[in-house]
Motif scaffolding. Structure first.
Motif, PDB file in Angstrom:
ATOM      1  N   ASP A   1      36.751  41.075  33.112  1.00  0.00           N
ATOM      2  CA  ASP A   1      36.843  39.617  33.201  1.00  0.00           C
ATOM      3  C   ASP A   1      37.363  38.991  31.916  1.00  0.00           C
ATOM      4  N   ARG A   2      36.946  39.550  30.780  1.00  0.00           N
ATOM      5  CA  ARG A   2      37.369  38.966  29.511  1.00  0.00           C
ATOM      6  C   ARG A   2      38.886  39.099  29.339  1.00  0.00           C
ATOM      7  N   ALA A   3      39.381  40.289  29.651  1.00  0.00           N
ATOM      8  CA  ALA A   3      40.823  40.525  29.488  1.00  0.00           C
ATOM      9  C   ALA A   3      41.614  39.987  30.680  1.00  0.00           C
ATOM     10  N   ASN A   4      40.904  39.635  31.757  1.00  0.00           N
ATOM     11  CA  ASN A   4      41.567  39.239  32.998  1.00  0.00           C
ATOM     12  C   ASN A   4      42.545  40.315  33.453  1.00  0.00           C
ATOM     13  N   GLN A   5      42.044  41.544  33.427  1.00  0.00           N
ATOM     14  CA  GLN A   5      42.909  42.688  33.754  1.00  0.00           C
ATOM     15  C   GLN A   5      42.165  43.713  34.591  1.00  0.00           C
ATOM     16  N   LEU A   6      42.938  44.368  35.420  1.00  0.00           N
ATOM     17  CA  LEU A   6      42.465  45.587  36.071  1.00  0.00           C
ATOM     18  C   LEU A   6      42.674  46.726  35.079  1.00  0.00           C
ATOM     19  N   ILE A   7      41.591  47.427  34.766  1.00  0.00           N
ATOM     20  CA  ILE A   7      41.701  48.551  33.829  1.00  0.00           C
ATOM     21  C   ILE A   7      41.637  49.841  34.645  1.00  0.00           C
ATOM     22  N   LEU A   8      42.657  50.655  34.514  1.00  0.00           N
ATOM     23  CA  LEU A   8      42.657  51.950  35.193  1.00  0.00           C
ATOM     24  C   LEU A   8      42.693  53.054  34.152  1.00  0.00           C
ATOM     25  N   TYR A   9      41.618  53.839  34.127  1.00  0.00           N
ATOM     26  CA  TYR A   9      41.656  55.088  33.365  1.00  0.00           C
ATOM     27  C   TYR A   9      42.160  56.163  34.317  1.00  0.00           C
ATOM     28  N   ALA A  10      43.266  56.767  33.961  1.00  0.00           N
ATOM     29  CA  ALA A  10      43.842  57.780  34.852  1.00  0.00           C
ATOM     30  C   ALA A  10      44.281  58.966  34.020  1.00  0.00           C
ATOM     31  N   SER A  11      44.339  60.094  34.663  1.00  0.00           N
ATOM     32  CA  SER A  11      44.870  61.285  33.996  1.00  0.00           C
ATOM     33  C   SER A  11      46.347  61.339  34.331  1.00  0.00           C
ATOM     34  N   THR A  12      47.163  60.741  33.465  1.00  0.00           N
ATOM     35  CA  THR A  12      48.584  60.646  33.808  1.00  0.00           C
ATOM     36  C   THR A  12      49.474  60.939  32.607  1.00  0.00           C
ATOM     37  N   GLN A  13      50.643  61.465  32.908  1.00  0.00           N
ATOM     38  CA  GLN A  13      51.662  61.712  31.894  1.00  0.00           C
ATOM     39  C   GLN A  13      52.461  60.442  31.591  1.00  0.00           C
ATOM     40  N   THR A  14      52.342  59.458  32.500  1.00  0.00           N
ATOM     41  CA  THR A  14      53.253  58.313  32.464  1.00  0.00           C
ATOM     42  C   THR A  14      52.489  57.002  32.664  1.00  0.00           C
ATOM     43  N   PRO A  15      51.667  56.600  31.691  1.00  0.00           N
ATOM     44  CA  PRO A  15      50.841  55.407  31.912  1.00  0.00           C
ATOM     45  C   PRO A  15      51.654  54.146  32.205  1.00  0.00           C
ATOM     46  N   HIS A  16      52.797  53.970  31.533  1.00  0.00           N
ATOM     47  CA  HIS A  16      53.555  52.733  31.763  1.00  0.00           C
ATOM     48  C   HIS A  16      54.145  52.688  33.170  1.00  0.00           C
ATOM     49  N   ILE A  17      54.593  53.857  33.654  1.00  0.00           N
ATOM     50  CA  ILE A  17      55.161  53.893  35.001  1.00  0.00           C
ATOM     51  C   ILE A  17      54.058  53.724  36.056  1.00  0.00           C
ATOM     52  N   VAL A  18      52.900  54.298  35.795  1.00  0.00           N
ATOM     53  CA  VAL A  18      51.785  54.101  36.731  1.00  0.00           C
ATOM     54  C   VAL A  18      51.434  52.612  36.784  1.00  0.00           C
ATOM     55  N   ARG A  19      51.498  51.954  35.636  1.00  0.00           N
ATOM     56  CA  ARG A  19      51.221  50.516  35.614  1.00  0.00           C
ATOM     57  C   ARG A  19      52.220  49.767  36.499  1.00  0.00           C
ATOM     58  N   VAL A  20      53.491  50.115  36.380  1.00  0.00           N
ATOM     59  CA  VAL A  20      54.502  49.478  37.230  1.00  0.00           C
ATOM     60  C   VAL A  20      54.154  49.711  38.701  1.00  0.00           C
ATOM     61  N   GLY A  21      53.799  50.953  39.015  1.00  0.00           N
ATOM     62  CA  GLY A  21      53.517  51.302  40.408  1.00  0.00           C
ATOM     63  C   GLY A  21      52.280  50.585  40.936  1.00  0.00           C
ATOM     64  N   ILE A  22      51.222  50.550  40.129  1.00  0.00           N
ATOM     65  CA  ILE A  22      49.995  49.868  40.562  1.00  0.00           C
ATOM     66  C   ILE A  22      50.300  48.400  40.840  1.00  0.00           C
TER      67      ILE A  22
ATOM     68  N   TYR B   1      52.358  67.235  37.891  1.00  0.00           N
ATOM     69  CA  TYR B   1      51.395  66.774  38.903  1.00  0.00           C
ATOM     70  C   TYR B   1      50.952  65.342  38.609  1.00  0.00           C
ATOM     71  N   LYS B   2      51.101  64.923  37.357  1.00  0.00           N
ATOM     72  CA  LYS B   2      50.555  63.639  36.951  1.00  0.00           C
ATOM     73  C   LYS B   2      51.631  62.698  36.431  1.00  0.00           C
ATOM     74  N   CYS B   3      52.836  62.793  37.029  1.00  0.00           N
ATOM     75  CA  CYS B   3      53.875  61.855  36.611  1.00  0.00           C
ATOM     76  C   CYS B   3      54.264  60.936  37.769  1.00  0.00           C
ATOM     77  N   ILE B   4      53.361  60.817  38.740  1.00  0.00           N
ATOM     78  CA  ILE B   4      53.664  59.941  39.871  1.00  0.00           C
ATOM     79  C   ILE B   4      52.478  59.007  40.113  1.00  0.00           C
ATOM     80  N   VAL B   5      52.709  57.997  40.933  1.00  0.00           N
ATOM     81  CA  VAL B   5      51.603  57.131  41.356  1.00  0.00           C
ATOM     82  C   VAL B   5      50.894  57.819  42.512  1.00  0.00           C
TER      83      VAL B   5
END
Lengths: 273, 790
Positions: free
Chosen positions: B204-225, B249-253
Motif C-alpha cells: 500500500d505504501r508503494a502503491n505497487q504489486l510486489i512480485l518475488y519471482a525466480s526469474t532471469q529477466t525481472p524487467h521483462i516479467v514486469r512488462v508481461g505482468i 526455464y525462467k526467462c518467460i512469463v
C-alpha cells in the motif's frame, strides 16, 4: 507435494507397535527409516491415517552374536551395518555400503527394506542368498520365515496388517566360503537394473546363486549354483547362465536378458577374487 | 582445470567469486526462504490427461475464496506470443485451462490454503469432467494429422515451417559420396535445483504489486505482468533474489506468476507458489526434442559440399512469451551448418504442436541439437570415405583467414581460429596415445572410443537477429549505472540477473579494470526492477557482453569527472593527472576516490566551480558495434570405454579447448563450461521424458528421470584460447551456454568410434545401456565383427 494429514505415534515396544497397528486396521502403517514411505507419503501414493514409528523400539535396534549366526534387529540402519563388520557375515557390511547414498543409509533400515519389498533393493537379494531367516511379530505372536520366502511379489512382503519384522538371523559363513555380489546401476546410488549374488560355502555344503532386480522376488538359479559347486566357475557357461535367466525371468528382451546374465557372471567373477 | 589467468583483480584474473560465501554457508536468499505475515500457499490442480475438453469443473462446497478456475479471473488476459516469422500460428495459453487441456500437467484450478498441504487437499476435491480427445504425442504423426488438432482454430498442427535454400543444387551435384542419417534427441526437463516460484503481495505504501519471482529477466516479467494483468507497469515491481538455476526455464512469463499476482491484487495479502519436483518433471518437460533427416554431399576426401536437412521440432502445446516457439526452429535452421565451411544448404524445419508442455529455450537453444546432428554427420562422412574423423573435421572447419565469415545460412562469424582449437584438443587429449591403447585392447574387454566435436556459439546476438524473428520483445541497448559512493566504494546497477554466472564478481572485475577500485569495494546490484536500469535480462549468453559493456562505458564516463575534481583537490592542471588504483594522481601526489566522493557529497565547498553536475554517477546504454553476435567456439575431445556386456559407458578423459574472446575471469568461464557439460552429459546419457500413446509422461520423480550426479561427471580438462571479438567492448564474447552444446556429440562420436568393429552406430539421445545393448545384440545376430576400429 505434501502428505495428506495423518496421525503419528511412537511405539514403545513391539507389543505396543502391534497394538497400535491393530487399533486402525487397514489405515495404520509402520514407519521405519521412511526412505521409501516418506516419498510415497509426499506423493500421496500412501495415505495412512496413522503412522506407527518403530525407530525408538530398543529391542529392534540390537545386533547380537548367536554363535553360528548374527541376529540383526529390524530397525538397524544400513549405515550401522556398513560401519560395523560382523565377523563371519562380512557380506552384510559390503552390501550395506552399496545401498543408495550415505544419507539414505543413515536412516533406512534393514527391516524396513525387507518389508517394503522392492525387488530391486539389496537386502531381499543378499539375505535370500545368505539363507537368512526373518522373525515377524504380530498379534498371534512370532513366526519365522526364510528370507527367500518372504517377498510374495513385487512390493508385497506378505505381512499381515498387524505384523512387523522384528529381526533377521544371518548364518555365519565358514572361513573357506566365497561371496560374490554385483549390481548394475545406471548411476551411483540408484536402484539397479540387474543384480546377482553368489554364495559358495563348501564346508557347510552351501551353494546359492540368486538373481535380483527382476519384476518379481529374487529368483534362485539352482542350476548355476550346482554347476559352480561341482565344476567351478568354468562350469557356469554363458549358455547355462542364459538358460537359468530364461527360467527365472521368462520373456525378457535381448538387452535385458544380456544384462541379467552379465550380472550373474560378474557376481561369480567377484566371488573368485 | 587450468591455471590460466592474469595477476590482480582486473580482466583476466582468477578472482574467487564473491557470491560463493553465502551459498556455501547456506545463507542465500531464495523465495522459498521467505515468509511474510499472513502469507497463503498456493497449489494447482493439474490435468491428469493430455488432451481433453473440459466438460465441467466443480469446486468443493464453501470454497469461493480458496478455489479458482479460469472464469473466476477474467482480468487476466491469455498469454499470446506471436512472431512475425512467415506462417507462424498463434497459440492462446490461458493461465488456467480454458475449454480444453492440452498436456498432462496443465493447470486447471488454483487452490489456496494456510499450508501447501491444505491447498493440495482442496485440489483433490475439485471435480473435473474430461471429454478425452486423442493425444498427439509424436511430432511426425501430429504434423500430418489434420483431424485431431491441438488448437482447433488452426487448419493443421504446425506452429511454423522455415525453409532455406542456398546453393544446394549447384554444390550437391559435385559430390562423390552421399551420406544419409536419421538423428534425434529426447524430450527433456531443465531441472534447475529451484523450480518456479512466485510470492506476490500488494504494497500500500508503494502503491505497487510486489512480485518475488525466480526469474532471469525481472524487467521483462514486469512488462508481461503489466500487460497480461492489465495494470500500469509503474505499479509493478519484480524482485528476483537468489535464483537456483535458470537455464532458460525462467526467462518467460509463467502462468503461475500471473495467477499468484491476480490473487495478491484481489485479496491484498501475500500469496506464494512453489513448484515441486513432480510438477517440474511432468509439466516442465519441454526441451531438446528434435528429429533430423540429413543428407550430406561430400567429396571423396570427405570435404562437405552440401547439406540437405529436414528438421522436426516437437513444439508442445503453447508458444511462450516473450521468446515464442519460433526461437528454437529459427536457431536450428541458422546454426545447423555449425563451424563448417560449405556452400550448399537446403533446409526445411517444421515446428509441430503436440500434447506436451510447450517448448522452451534451454541452455544452448537448438544448438545442442544441431551440433549433435552435424557432428555425427561429420563422423559418418569420415567413415564413408574411410578417413579419420579428426582429419575430416579439421579440413572442413572455417579457417582463420576466412574470418569474419558469413556461413551458408548467413550467420556472421566474427573471429576465431576454429582449426587451432581442434588441433589443440587433439594434442591435449594425446590422440595417438588413445589410438594405440584402442588398438592394444583393454584387459577387461571394454572397447576404447575416441571422439571429437566442434561448435561455434552465437552469443549476445541483438536487435537485428531478434527483429528478424519478430518476437514480442527485441533486445536493444543494455543499461548500467555506476556510482562512486561516499567512502570511495562503487555501486553497480545492472538490469540482467546473475544466478550462477558469477556476475557479482565479473562485473566488479570490469569496474576494477577501468576505475582501479578493489573488487571487494564494488557492490553489484541486480534482480530488482525497483533498483536497477532496464535490461531484457539474462539469456542467450549475453550478459557479460551487453551489461558488461555498459558497465565499462559507465566507468569510463566517470573518469573525466574524477580527474576534474581530483586535479582541483591536488591544485594541479587537469591535463597533468591520471587515474590509477582508486585514486587520481598528479605530479605532487594523489587523492583517493574516497576524498573525491567526500568532496562531491559532503564537502561541496571543496569542489571546482565548473564541476560536472552529473556527479559521480553515470548511467550508460550499450550495444556492440555490430549486433549479429560474438561467436564463441570450442572443440571437445574425449576417450571413453564401452562395456559391451552391460552397455555402460565410462568417460576416461575429457578435454575442452574453448575461445570466448577476452576472458574476464577464467575460473568463472571454466565453472560455466563445467556446469554446462554436466547438463550435456545428462542429455547424452541419462535424461528423457517418454510419453505413452495417451500422452502420459513416464517420469515424475528422480527415480525415473535420471540426471547425472557428481560421480557421473568425470574430471574435465579445460584450455583457453583468446581471440577478441572485433565488435564488443574489450573483445569479450558470451559463453554461458557452450558447455551444454557439445557433450552429446562428442560422447556419441566416441561411442560410435568404439563400436566401429561391430558395424553399429547410435544416433538417438539418451544413450541408455538398454539402447546400446540392444544395438549390439542386434548386430551380433546379424553378423560377426567385420573390420578393425577406424
Amino acid at each position: 507435494m505434501k502428505p495428506a494429514s495423518f496421525d503419528y505415534v511412537r511405539a514403545k515396544d513391539v507389543a505396543d507397535a502391534v497394538k497400535q497397528l491393530v487399533s486402525m486396521p487397514g489405515d495404520a502403517r509402520p514407519l521405519a527409516g521412511g526412505q521409501s514411505l516418506g516419498p510415497m507419503l509426499n506423493l500421496r501414493l500412501a495415505r495412512p491415517k496413522l503412522l506407527v514409528d518403530l525407530c525408538r523400539i530398543e529391542s529392534l535396534k540390537a545386533i547380537s552374536n548367536e554363535g553360528d549366526a548374527w541376529r540383526i534387529g529390524a530397525s538397524v540402519t544400513h549405515a550401522q551395518l556398513e560401519d560395523r563388520p560382523l565377523a563371519g557375515c562380512e557380506p552384510i557390511a559390503q552390501v550395506a555400503r552399496s545401498i543408495a547414498y550415505r544419507s539414505v543409509r543413515n536412516r533406512g533400515t534393514i527391516g524396513g527394506s525387507l518389508a517394503h519389498a522392492d525387488p530391486a533393493a539389496d537386502w531381499p537379494l543378499a539375505l535370500s542368498t545368505l539363507d537368512s531367516k526373518v522373525v515377524i511379530a504380530g498379534k498371534a505372536g512370532q513366526r519365522e520365515i526364510a528370507a527367500e520366502q518372504l517377498m510374495r511379489s513385487a512390493f508385497d512382503a506378505g505381512l499381515a496388517e498387524d505384523e512387523i519384522i522384528e529381526s533377521i538371523r544371518v548364518p555365519k559363513l565358514s572361513s573357506g566360503s566365497a561371496w560374490g555380489y554385483y549390481k548394475f546401476c545406471r548411476k551411483t546410488g540408484e536402484f539397479p537394473d540387474a543384480a546377482a549374488a553368489v554364495l559358495l560355502d563348501p564346508e557347510r555344503r552351501v551353494a546359492r546363486v540368486f538373481a535380483g532386480a527382476l519384476d518379481r522376488p529374487p529368483q534362485p538359479l539352482p542350476a548355476v549354483a550346482r554347476a559352480l559347486a561341482e565344476g567351478g566357475a568354468e562350469a557356469a557357461t554363458p549358455d547355462l547362465v542364459g538358460a537359468a535367466i530364461d527360467r527365472a525371468a521368462p520373456g525378457l528382451g535381448p538387452a535385458a536378458r544380456k544384462l541379467r546374465a552379465t550380472a550373474v557372471q560378474r557376481a561369480i567373477r567377484n566371488s573368485l577374487s | 582445470v587450468s591455471e590460466h589467468g592474469k595477476p590482480g583483480q582486473g580482466v583476466g584474473a582468477r578472482v574467487p567469486r564473491k557470491e560463493d560465501a553465502r551459498h556455501l554457508h547456506g545463507r542465500g536468499q531464495f523465495v522459498s526462504d521467505m515468509i511474510l505475515p499472513g502469507q497463503r500457499e498456493v497449489a494447482f490442480l493439474r490435468s491428469p490427461v493430455a488432451h481433453a475438453r473440459l466438460a465441467g469443473v466443480r469446486k468443493p462446497a464453501g470454497s469461493p475464496d480458496s478455489v479458482f478456475v479460469r472464469t473466476d479471473m477474467p482480468e487476466i488476459k491469455a498469454i499470446v506470443a506471436p512472431s512475425t516469422l512467415p506462417n507462424f500460428k498463434i497459440s492462446e495459453q490461458h493461465p488456467l485451462a480454458h475449454g480444453k487441456v492440452r498436456f498432462v500437467g496443465e493447470p486447471i484450478a488454483m487452490c489456496v490454503g494456510k499450508t501447501r498441504a491444505e491447498a493440495e487437499d482442496l485440489a483433490e476435491q475439485v471435480q473435473v469432467d474430461f471429454e478425452e480427445l486423442p493425444a498427439l504425442v509424436d511430432a511426425y504423426g501430429s504434423k500430418n494429422n489434420s483431424s485431431v488438432l491441438v488448437h482447433e482454430e488452426w487448419p493443421d498442427n504446425l506452429f511454423l515451417t522455415l525453409s532455406l535454400d542456398n546453393g544446394f543444387d549447384e554444390m550437391s551435384k559435385k559430390a562423390d559420396v552421399v551420406v544419409k542419417r536419421e538423428i534425434q534427441l529426447s524430450r527433456q526437463a531443465m531441472v534447475p535445483m529451484e523450480g518456479k516460484v512466485a510470492l506476490a503481495y500488494w504494497d500500500d505504501r508503494a502503491n505497487q504489486l510486489i512480485l518475488y519471482a525466480s526469474t532471469q529477466t525481472p524487467h521483462i516479467v514486469r512488462v508481461g505482468i503489466s500487460r497480461f494483468l492489465g495494470i500500469p507497469e509503474e505499479q509493478v515491481r519484480v524482485i528476483s533474489p537468489d535464483v537456483g538455476g535458470g537455464f532458460g526455464y525462467k526467462c518467460i512469463v509463467q502462468p503461475e506468476e500471473l495467477c499468484v499476482c491476480w490473487l495478491a491484487l484481489r485479496y491484498r495479502r501475500p500469496f506464494r507458489y512453489i513448484e515441486d519436483r513432480r510438477e517440474h518433471l511432468v509439466a516442465g518437460a519441454n526441451s531438446r526434442q528434435h528429429h533430423y533427416t540429413l543428407t550430406a554431399y561430400a567429396s571423396d576426401k570427405g570435404r562437405l559440399l552440401a547439406l540437405d536437412a529436414q528438421v522436426t521440432i516437437d513444439g508442445g502445446a503453447y508458444s511462450n512469451w516473450p521468446f515464442t516457439i519460433g526461437l528454437e526452429p529459427g536457431q536450428a535452421t541458422g546454426n545447423l551448418p555449425g563451424p563448417y565451411d560449405f556452400r550448399g544448404y537446403r533446409v526445411r524445419t517444421h515446428c509441430v504442436a503436440t500434447n506436451k508442455p510447450g517448448f522452451m529455450p534451454y541452455r544452448g537453444v537448438a544448438r545442442t541439437g544441431v551440433c549433435f546432428a552435424m557432428e555425427l554427420m561429420i563422423d559418418a562422412i569420415a567413415r564413408a570415405v574411410g578417413r579419420d574423423p579428426y582429419e575430416v573435421r579439421l579440413e572442413n572447419l572455417v579457417r582463420p583467414d576466412q574470418m569474419p565469415y558469413d556461413n551458408v545460412a548467413k550467420k556472421h562469424y566474427d573471429s576465431g581460429d576454429y582449426p587451432r582449437a581442434l588441433r589443440m584438443a587433439m594434442e591435449k587429449l594425446d590422440y595417438p596415445k588413445w589410438r594405440e591403447r584402442q588398438k592394444r585392447g583393454e584387459p577387461d574387454g571394454r572397447l576404447i572410443g575416441i571422439g571429437f566435436a566442434s561448435y561455434c556459439e552465437q552469443s549476445a546476438h541483438g536487435t537485428s537477429v531478434f527483429a528478424a524473428w519478430g518476437l514480442p520483445m527485441i533486445p536493444g541497448y543494455d543499461q548500467a549505472t555506476v556510482k562512486i559512493v561516499p567512502g570511495g566504494g562503487v555501486e553497480v546497477r545492472i538490469g540482467v540477473h546473475s544466478h550462477g554466472q558469477g556476475m557479482e564478481t565479473t562485473m566488479a572485475q570490469l569496474v576494477h579494470e577501468v576505475l582501479g577500485v578493489e573488487v571487494a569495494r564494488v557492490q553489484v546490484v541486480h534482480g530488482d526492477t525497483g533498483t536497477t536500469p532496464f535490461s531484457t535480462g539474462t539469456y542467450a549468453s549475453r550478459s557479460i557482453v551487453m551489461s558488461g559493456g555498459a558497465v565499462v562505458n559507465a566507468c569510463k564516463a566517470l573518469l573525466p569527472r574524477l580527474r576534474k575534481i581530483g586535479s582541483f583537490l591536488l591544485k594541479t592542471d587537469e591535463a597533468d593527472v591520471r587515474t590509477e588504483k582508486g585514486s587520481v594522481a598528479g605530479p605532487s601526489g594523489s587523492v583517493s576516490y574516497a576524498d573525491i566522493a567526500e568532496a562531491w557529497y559532503l564537502r561541496p565547498e571543496r569542489l571546482p566551480l565548473d564541476v560536472d553536475r552529473a556527479g559521480l554517477e553515470a548511467s550508460v546504454a550499450f550495444k556492440p558495434a555490430r549486433d549479429t553476435g560474438a561467436f564463441s567456439y570450442a572443440s571437445h575431445a574425449m576417450a571413453l570405454a564401452v562395456d559391451t556386456e552391460t552397455g555402460q559407458v565410462e568417460i576416461l578423459d575429457y578435454v575442452v579447448v574453448e575461445d570466448c574472446g577476452t576472458l574476464v575471469n577464467p575460473m568463472v568461464v571454466e565453472g560455466q563450461a563445467l556446469g554446462g557439460i554436466a547438463q550435456g552429459i545428462g542429455t547424452a546419457l541419462y535424461e528423457e521424458q517418454q510419453y505413452d500413446a495417451n500422452g502420459q509422461p513416464s517420469s515424475s520423480t528422480f527415480a525415473d528421470y535420471l540426471i547425472p550426479g557428481p560421480t557421473e561427471i568425470p574430471d574435465i580438462r579445460i584450455f583457453h584460447l583468446e581471440t577478441p571479438s572485433p565488435y564488443t567492448e574489450l573483445g569479450i564474447k558470451g559463453m554461458g551456454e557452450g558447455g551444454a552444446i557439445a557433450p552429446p556429440a562428442v560422447i556419441f562420436n566416441a561411442v560410435n568410434n568404439a563400436l566401429t568393429p561391430f558395424g553399429v552406430e547410435v544416433n538417438e539421445t539418451p544413450l541408455t545401456p538398454e539402447k546400446l545393448l540392444s544395438a549390439l545384440e542386434k548386430a551380433k545376430e546379424q553378423e560377426t565383427p567385420k573390420r578393425e576400429a577406424a
